[in-house]
Motif scaffolding. Sequence first.
Motif, PDB file in Angstrom:
ATOM      1  N   GLU A   5     -23.241 -47.076  72.204  1.00 27.38           N
ATOM      2  CA  GLU A   5     -22.789 -48.667  72.621  1.00 27.38           C
ATOM      3  C   GLU A   5     -22.037 -48.895  71.643  1.00 27.38           C
ATOM      4  O   GLU A   5     -21.259 -49.563  71.824  1.00 27.38           O
ATOM      5  CB  GLU A   5     -24.662 -49.088  72.175  1.00 27.38           C
ATOM      6  CG  GLU A   5     -24.627 -49.829  72.277  1.00 27.38           C
ATOM      7  CD  GLU A   5     -25.730 -50.350  72.210  1.00 27.38           C
ATOM      8  OE1 GLU A   5     -26.705 -52.245  72.293  1.00 27.38           O
ATOM      9  OE2 GLU A   5     -27.071 -49.850  72.077  1.00 27.38           O
ATOM     10  N   SER A   6     -22.223 -48.460  70.035  1.00 25.75           N
ATOM     11  CA  SER A   6     -20.877 -49.300  69.125  1.00 25.75           C
ATOM     12  C   SER A   6     -19.541 -49.219  69.682  1.00 25.75           C
ATOM     13  O   SER A   6     -18.855 -49.790  69.894  1.00 25.75           O
ATOM     14  CB  SER A   6     -21.348 -48.653  68.299  1.00 25.75           C
ATOM     15  OG  SER A   6     -19.620 -48.823  66.414  1.00 25.75           O
ATOM     16  N   VAL A   7     -19.071 -48.080  70.299  1.00 28.43           N
ATOM     17  CA  VAL A   7     -17.929 -47.494  70.292  1.00 28.43           C
ATOM     18  C   VAL A   7     -17.481 -48.261  71.591  1.00 28.43           C
ATOM     19  O   VAL A   7     -16.891 -49.190  72.043  1.00 28.43           O
ATOM     20  CB  VAL A   7     -18.000 -46.251  70.540  1.00 28.43           C
ATOM     21  CG1 VAL A   7     -16.316 -45.800  71.327  1.00 28.43           C
ATOM     22  CG2 VAL A   7     -17.767 -44.964  70.000  1.00 28.43           C
TER      23      VAL A   7
ATOM     24  N   VAL B  99      -8.444 -45.853  67.615  1.00 26.23           N
ATOM     25  CA  VAL B  99     -10.163 -45.294  67.746  1.00 26.23           C
ATOM     26  C   VAL B  99     -10.936 -45.149  66.327  1.00 26.23           C
ATOM     27  O   VAL B  99     -11.923 -44.660  66.460  1.00 26.23           O
ATOM     28  CB  VAL B  99     -10.235 -43.684  68.445  1.00 26.23           C
ATOM     29  CG1 VAL B  99      -9.624 -43.909  69.827  1.00 26.23           C
ATOM     30  CG2 VAL B  99      -9.160 -42.927  67.161  1.00 26.23           C
ATOM     31  N   ALA B 100     -10.096 -45.057  65.363  1.00 25.06           N
ATOM     32  CA  ALA B 100     -10.628 -45.056  64.168  1.00 25.06           C
ATOM     33  C   ALA B 100     -11.734 -46.122  63.652  1.00 25.06           C
ATOM     34  O   ALA B 100     -11.960 -45.342  62.796  1.00 25.06           O
ATOM     35  CB  ALA B 100      -9.108 -45.698  62.608  1.00 25.06           C
TER      36      ALA B 100
ATOM     37  N   ALA C  16     -17.252 -46.457  62.475  1.00 23.13           N
ATOM     38  CA  ALA C  16     -19.041 -47.166  62.713  1.00 23.13           C
ATOM     39  C   ALA C  16     -19.657 -45.561  63.082  1.00 23.13           C
ATOM     40  O   ALA C  16     -21.236 -45.875  63.166  1.00 23.13           O
ATOM     41  CB  ALA C  16     -18.422 -48.296  63.605  1.00 23.13           C
ATOM     42  N   SER C  17     -19.195 -44.723  64.011  1.00 24.50           N
ATOM     43  CA  SER C  17     -20.024 -43.910  64.180  1.00 24.50           C
ATOM     44  C   SER C  17     -20.535 -42.779  62.903  1.00 24.50           C
ATOM     45  O   SER C  17     -22.115 -42.835  62.748  1.00 24.50           O
ATOM     46  CB  SER C  17     -19.199 -42.662  65.397  1.00 24.50           C
ATOM     47  OG  SER C  17     -19.521 -43.729  66.306  1.00 24.50           O
TER      48      SER C  17
ATOM     49  N   VAL D  55     -18.527 -52.687  60.084  1.00 24.81           N
ATOM     50  CA  VAL D  55     -18.395 -51.366  59.416  1.00 24.81           C
ATOM     51  C   VAL D  55     -17.897 -52.276  57.807  1.00 24.81           C
ATOM     52  O   VAL D  55     -16.449 -53.391  58.249  1.00 24.81           O
ATOM     53  CB  VAL D  55     -17.271 -50.618  60.050  1.00 24.81           C
ATOM     54  CG1 VAL D  55     -16.176 -49.777  58.872  1.00 24.81           C
ATOM     55  CG2 VAL D  55     -17.667 -50.313  61.344  1.00 24.81           C
ATOM     56  N   PRO D  56     -17.555 -52.174  56.659  1.00 29.13           N
ATOM     57  CA  PRO D  56     -16.890 -52.666  55.605  1.00 29.13           C
ATOM     58  C   PRO D  56     -15.659 -52.817  55.499  1.00 29.13           C
ATOM     59  O   PRO D  56     -14.946 -52.321  56.150  1.00 29.13           O
ATOM     60  CB  PRO D  56     -17.517 -52.055  53.990  1.00 29.13           C
ATOM     61  CG  PRO D  56     -18.367 -50.945  54.833  1.00 29.13           C
ATOM     62  CD  PRO D  56     -18.565 -50.829  56.443  1.00 29.13           C
TER      63      PRO D  56
END
Length: 352
Positions: free
Chosen positions: A205-207, A329-330, A335-336, A306-307
């Motif tokens: 879901e995050s991606v 994709v980084a 985040a993953s 993500v910080p």
Amino acid sequence: MRIHNAFTLGLFGGLGVLVAIAIGAAINQLAVILTYVGAALFIALGLDPVVSWLERRDVPRWLAILLTLVAVIGAFAGLVFALVPVLVTQTSKLITQVSDWANSLTFSDFIANVQSLIPKEILDVDATIGAAVNALLDPKNIAGIGGGVLTAGVNIASGAFGGLIVLILTLYFVSSMRQLKRGMYSLVPVSRRERFIEISEQVTESVGRYVVGQVSLALCNGVLSFVYLSIIGAAYPVLFAFVAFLFSLVPLVGTISGSVVIVVLQLMFNPESISTVIAAAIWYLIYMQVEAYVLSPNIMNRAVKVPGVLVVIGALAGGTLLGILGALVAIPVTASILIIVKQVFIPRQEAH
């Protein structure tokens, strides 16, 4: 099994090293295919939230998948038939303008101007250019240049073929995403399956949200660039709006890089209208601030949290390892990893 013989131990160790080398060589040979699969899966995860959104509105999954795929194919076809002819026309005009600009220069005057800046004792510009021309006319170098042109043509054809493969794989992954997830979950032991499914769903879901957010930012930049460049009478507004869209797909540095490219090209090919160039530069300075402090926080913070320092480190590492695709994709990968650390590693540490 215990191995007491030193020779046998060394033999098994050597075989293990050879197997590892063979696996590494196989992965290296399959790098292009793995890149296609990764890109297609990345895009498919970006389309999956659209399918889920339609399902939550009581649309059957098969119909939601069909509508999503039709929308993707329709957008791609519309881009090809509506945007590409305009891009080709404006690109050809740009090439013609560059050619006319180059032909308007007198070569001897150009050499004289350069030589006036550099003492002849340090560098004889005329002799240097003559030596360079003679080197280019050498049969060996001509063959090398011809080979380079052929290689460039092959690379372009390979890129087009790769894009088609990615599109086909994306359609397959979107249509079979649920089956793929179910198959992956079945490989996990039953005792850990529920937890694994929970974390995997958060990661996917995050991606997906990240892909939607990044494309939204790029579309915003592209559309606003076209509108503003058309209003101020800038050269080739469609072409440069497309450039702004493409650059904005790259996180962190994409928008500023695309803005600099557009302003510099406007200065090169529209030098008689300095006010237009200045207006374009001011626009992109303002837009970058709006994107950084308004658009990006509101869009991307809902997608991935993500910080900032990890965003920079992840983008740099991904770009170094896999180029533009790695930079893209980084952030979702980072985040993953954060989700896995928070959901798995930290609870284990607290339990002990």
